[in-house]
Design an enzyme around this catalytic site. Structure first.
Site, PDB file in Angstrom:
ATOM      1  CB  SER A 120      -1.173  -0.135   0.785  1.00 15.36           C
ATOM      2  OG  SER A 120      -1.793   1.051   1.846  1.00 15.36           O
ATOM      3  CE1 TYR A 164      -4.170  -2.572   4.820  1.00 18.70           C
ATOM      4  CE2 TYR A 164      -3.111  -0.181   4.509  1.00 18.70           C
ATOM      5  CZ  TYR A 164      -3.322  -1.232   4.039  1.00 18.70           C
ATOM      6  OH  TYR A 164      -3.546  -1.220   2.863  1.00 18.70           O
TER       7      TYR A 164
END
Length: 266
Positions: A144, A157
């Site tokens: 990401s 995350y």
């Protein structure tokens, strides 16, 4: 032209969202696809929707024995494995629990690492020997843009996805000579149903700064997975490819309106 005929692909976290879109793209290029997801009924429904080349296996990405059973099921069903897309992750559902260093609970951090990073490690560890026996393969991990810069929330995350990016490079170096290529996609905002449902105003927020004409969709990622796993992409190894509509390039400038003197005359 991309052709994945005869290839066996495993896509995790594919009951919906990016994973389901990627499974659809790979099947469209001729691959036999197994989708793995903890949501058994949703995964089965997705497989049925996508056609006879797609099947589903329920598994838990946080459980090593369950991951092992998933890989065993793929190999038993299709005789081997050529493409692995490590997509399963805790993402939009974590917005309320994955916040700052001080406020994120340690058990949630541990669960995020197990699902997002450890499962990628374990699945790849199990898949690589099968790929070597087949003469090679392609692994595409999912990172990401959150891996490469800080933000006010989603600390666990972001850390997990930075780990995925590092893991990608280690795998590429260690198994490239065996014709097993490992690459990684780093998406920006992808407007899946889950994201739209869990993050109020996300579409308007993305479009307000994105230097492109629309937000991302799952097939944008699926198309990259297919290319990286195809003959056309075989010289790409160990790369983290940002697929974000230009969001990491900077904030969008206003749309240019050309004056008449910039027109093209016949």
């Amino acid at each position: 032209m991309t052709d994945l005929s005869g290839k066996v692909a495993l896509v995790t976290g594919a009951a919906g969202g990016i994973g389901a879109a990627t499974a659809e793209v790979l099947a469209g290029y001729g691959a036999k696809v197994v989708i793995g997801d903890i949501q058994a009924e949703a995964a089965q429904a997705t497989a049925e929707r996508l056609g006879s080349n797609v099947s589903a296996v329920a598994y838990d990405a946080s459980d090593v024995d369950s991951i092992t059973s998933l890989v065993d099921a793929v190999v038993e069903q299709h005789g081997g494995l050529d493409i692995l897309h490590n997509n399963a992750a805790i993402t939009a559902a974590a917005w309320s629990r994955d916040t700052t260093l001080l406020d994120t609970e340690i058990d949630w951090y541990d669960r995020t690492m197990a699902v997002n990073l450890r499962s990628t490690f374990v699945l790849s560890k199990l898949a690589v020997p099968h790929m070597i026996r087949r003469g090679g393969g392609s692994i595409v991990n999912m990172a990401s843009i959150a891996a490469f810069s800080g933000s006010p929330t989603l600390i666990a995350y972001g850390i997990s996805k930075a780990g995925v990016a590092a893991l990608t490079k280690y795998m590429a170096v260690q198994y490239g000579r065996n014709n097993v290529r490992t690459n990684c996609i780093a998406p920006g905002a992808v407007l899946t149903e889950q994201v739209l449902a869990n993050v109020p105003g996300v579409e308007e927020g993305v479009l307000s700064t994105l230097p492109w004409i629309r937000g991302g969709v799952g097939k944008d990622m699926g198309n990259v997975v297919a290319f990286l796993s195809s003959k056309e992409g075989e010289y790409i190894n160990g790369q983290v490819i940002t697929v974000d509509g230009g969001s990491t390039a900077g904030v969008a400038a206003p749309k240019v309106e050309l004056p008449a003197e910039h027109g093209v005359s016949a």
